[in-house]
Design a protein around this motif. Structure first.
Motif, mmCIF file in Angstrom:
data_model
loop_
_atom_site.group_PDB
_atom_site.id
_atom_site.type_symbol
_atom_site.label_atom_id
_atom_site.label_comp_id
_atom_site.label_asym_id
_atom_site.label_seq_id
_atom_site.Cartn_x
_atom_site.Cartn_y
_atom_site.Cartn_z
ATOM 1 N N ILE A 73 5.660 8.797 -17.211
ATOM 2 C CA ILE A 73 6.362 8.756 -15.971
ATOM 3 C C ILE A 73 5.764 10.105 -15.211
ATOM 4 N N ILE A 74 5.293 9.939 -13.904
ATOM 5 C CA ILE A 74 4.968 10.893 -13.069
ATOM 6 C C ILE A 74 5.528 11.423 -11.673
ATOM 7 N N VAL A 75 6.180 12.686 -11.630
ATOM 8 C CA VAL A 75 6.861 12.940 -10.470
ATOM 9 C C VAL A 75 5.648 13.829 -9.587
ATOM 10 N N THR A 76 5.259 13.265 -8.483
ATOM 11 C CA THR A 76 4.367 13.684 -7.760
ATOM 12 C C THR A 76 4.166 13.683 -6.397
ATOM 13 N N HIS A 77 3.865 14.534 -5.559
ATOM 14 C CA HIS A 77 3.483 14.274 -4.009
ATOM 15 C C HIS A 77 2.090 13.883 -3.660
ATOM 16 N N GLU A 78 1.308 13.645 -4.730
ATOM 17 C CA GLU A 78 -0.186 13.174 -4.580
ATOM 18 C C GLU A 78 0.213 11.729 -4.438
ATOM 19 N N ILE A 79 0.177 11.250 -3.081
ATOM 20 C CA ILE A 79 0.247 9.813 -2.836
ATOM 21 C C ILE A 79 -0.747 8.926 -3.029
ATOM 22 N N PRO A 80 -2.038 9.370 -2.744
ATOM 23 C CA PRO A 80 -3.242 8.518 -3.012
ATOM 24 C C PRO A 80 -3.147 8.485 -4.426
ATOM 25 N N SER A 102 1.266 -1.185 -3.881
ATOM 26 C CA SER A 102 1.107 -1.650 -2.655
ATOM 27 C C SER A 102 2.430 -2.147 -1.804
ATOM 28 N N GLN A 103 3.381 -2.470 -2.576
ATOM 29 C CA GLN A 103 4.755 -2.731 -2.274
ATOM 30 C C GLN A 103 5.302 -1.495 -1.487
ATOM 31 N N VAL A 104 5.541 -0.555 -2.275
ATOM 32 C CA VAL A 104 6.044 0.815 -1.886
ATOM 33 C C VAL A 104 5.620 1.793 -0.791
ATOM 34 N N ILE A 105 4.350 1.835 -1.166
ATOM 35 C CA ILE A 105 3.397 2.630 -0.310
ATOM 36 C C ILE A 105 2.730 2.213 0.960
ATOM 37 N N ASP A 106 2.174 1.022 0.802
ATOM 38 C CA ASP A 106 1.497 0.357 1.904
ATOM 39 C C ASP A 106 2.503 -0.614 2.857
ATOM 40 N N SER A 107 3.757 -1.263 2.223
ATOM 41 C CA SER A 107 4.504 -2.099 3.058
ATOM 42 C C SER A 107 6.076 -1.467 2.617
ATOM 43 N N PRO A 108 6.499 -0.339 2.765
ATOM 44 C CA PRO A 108 7.735 0.242 2.333
ATOM 45 C C PRO A 108 8.753 -0.688 3.129
ATOM 46 N N THR A 109 9.871 -0.939 2.740
ATOM 47 C CA THR A 109 10.913 -1.856 3.635
ATOM 48 C C THR A 109 11.894 -0.705 3.820
ATOM 49 N N ASN A 110 12.111 0.254 2.995
ATOM 50 C CA ASN A 110 13.239 1.034 3.262
ATOM 51 C C ASN A 110 13.153 2.061 4.195
ATOM 52 N N GLU A 111 13.954 2.420 5.104
ATOM 53 C CA GLU A 111 13.490 3.255 6.186
ATOM 54 C C GLU A 111 13.329 4.702 5.980
ATOM 55 N N ARG A 112 14.062 4.982 4.884
ATOM 56 C CA ARG A 112 13.794 6.526 4.261
ATOM 57 C C ARG A 112 12.228 6.540 3.796
ATOM 58 N N THR A 113 11.907 5.375 3.064
ATOM 59 C CA THR A 113 10.707 5.562 2.313
ATOM 60 C C THR A 113 9.510 5.712 3.612
ATOM 61 N N GLN A 114 9.839 4.844 4.457
ATOM 62 C CA GLN A 114 8.857 4.703 5.460
ATOM 63 C C GLN A 114 8.679 6.020 6.319
ATOM 64 N N LYS A 115 9.724 6.777 6.637
ATOM 65 C CA LYS A 115 9.805 7.872 7.277
ATOM 66 C C LYS A 115 9.090 9.072 6.284
ATOM 67 N N PHE A 116 9.384 8.948 4.827
ATOM 68 C CA PHE A 116 8.697 10.027 3.883
ATOM 69 C C PHE A 116 7.220 9.799 4.021
ATOM 70 N N LEU A 117 6.987 8.470 4.142
ATOM 71 C CA LEU A 117 5.431 8.339 3.636
ATOM 72 C C LEU A 117 4.531 8.753 5.148
ATOM 73 N N ALA A 118 5.498 8.649 6.199
ATOM 74 C CA ALA A 118 4.829 8.773 7.423
ATOM 75 C C ALA A 118 4.170 9.992 7.701
ATOM 76 N N ASN A 119 4.688 10.998 6.793
ATOM 77 C CA ASN A 119 4.305 12.590 6.749
ATOM 78 C C ASN A 119 3.000 12.931 5.882
ATOM 79 N N TYR A 120 2.597 11.720 5.315
ATOM 80 C CA TYR A 120 1.230 12.024 4.684
ATOM 81 C C TYR A 120 -0.036 11.372 5.209
#
Ligand SMILES: Nc1ncnc2c1ncn2[C@@H]1O[C@H](COP(=O)(O)OP(=O)(O)OP(=O)(O)O)[C@@H](O)[C@H]1O
Ligand SMILES: [Mg+2]
Length: 248
Positions: free
Chosen positions: A199-206, A230-248
């Motif tokens: 289990i890895i808690v990380t901010h290293e998205i790639p 690919s579901q969570v990082i490439d096609s997030p459906t949750n608005e908060r996830t989308q916002k979080f990933l948009a910063n990377y």
């Protein structure tokens, strides 16, 4: 049977609800990454799994064995030690013992845990682990003689030395500069390829996209999104996830 089953795990601090009912399973040999903004409860979740914090409610099972069921929330030191044995922890700050060499840092815990085991066997296994971490020539170095990346790789060897069912990392590279980050991520990726359960808690998205079988996005104490990279990082459906990933 999943190696880890977490059900409706809850934790509050001073009336402030930090984990609001976390549920997920993972299979042996898989890598699960946990993403989420600062304060979302990632460290608290790892600490509850490892009994560094006591959850308030919910259930934790490892290999079908119930470690926590919400009924009993006070355990003896021996009981806690047995529960913690299932999890290895690698923290952001490597927390090596400064007065011991790399090899001694790795052998210490297995020596204490298995007093009857032959010291030579423990040392042989520890040397192998440090070699696997790319440190065969640093066995007798003290932490202050090692780079941050090397110290973190000693910390990973130390966590592996107790043969945990699940190896947990809490932002293992956030104290490191980019070059040293790369060498630590490389050994974690190698462990993933060898099907170490992690289990890895990380901010290293790639990196998370590359090594994970499953990703959880934690938002203010709830799992906002869970799925394959690919579901969570490439096609997030949750608005908060989308916002979080948009910063990377
Ligand atoms: N021992 C504690 N006592 C009181 N509050 C705590 C304690 N531990 C954590 N918290 C609070 O719980 C919330 C979640 O903290 P946590 O450390 O789990 O977040 P995190 O997702 O790991 O954040 P970061 O990405 O910054 O590491 C924070 O608001 C924090 O202040
Ligand atoms: Mg944290």
């Amino acid at each position: 049977m999943p190696i880890l089953e977490v059900n409706n795990l809850k934790k509050s601090f001073d009336g402030d609800s930090i984990l609001k009912g976390i549920s997920f399973d993972m299979e042996k040999g898989q890598t699960l990454s946990i993403l989420g903004s600062s304060g979302s409860g990632k460290t608290t979740l790892l600490r509850c799994l490892n009994f560094l914090e006591m959850a308030d409610d919910g259930r934790i099972k490892v290999n079908g064995e119930t470690l926590f069921d919400g009924m009993k929330t006070s355990f003896s030191e021996n009981e806690l030690r047995d529960k913690r044995r299932h999890f290895g922890m690698v923290f952001q700050q490597f927390n090596l013992f400064p007065q011991y060499t790399a090899l001694e840092n790795v052998t210490l815990a297995p020596r204490l845990a298995n007093p009857s085991k032959d010291k030579i066997d423990i040392e042989r296994e520890s040397r192998m682990l440090l070699t696997k971490m790319g440190l065969p020539d640093k066995l007798n170095h003290y932490p202050h003689q090692l780079s941050g990346g090397q110290q973190q790789r000693v910390a990973i060897a130390r966590a592996l030395a107790l043969k945990p069912d699940i190896l947990c990392f809490d932002e293992p590279t956030s104290a490191l500069d980019p070059e040293l980050t790369g060498e630590v991520l490389k050994v974690i990726k190698e462990l993933a390829l060898q099907h170490t359960t992690m289990i890895i808690v990380t901010h290293e998205i790639p990196f998370a996209r590359d090594v994970s079988d499953q990703i959880i996005f934690l938002d203010r104490g709830v799992i906002a999104e869970k799925g394959t990279p690919s579901q969570v990082i490439d096609s997030p459906t949750n608005e908060r996830t989308q916002k979080f990933l948009a910063n990377y």
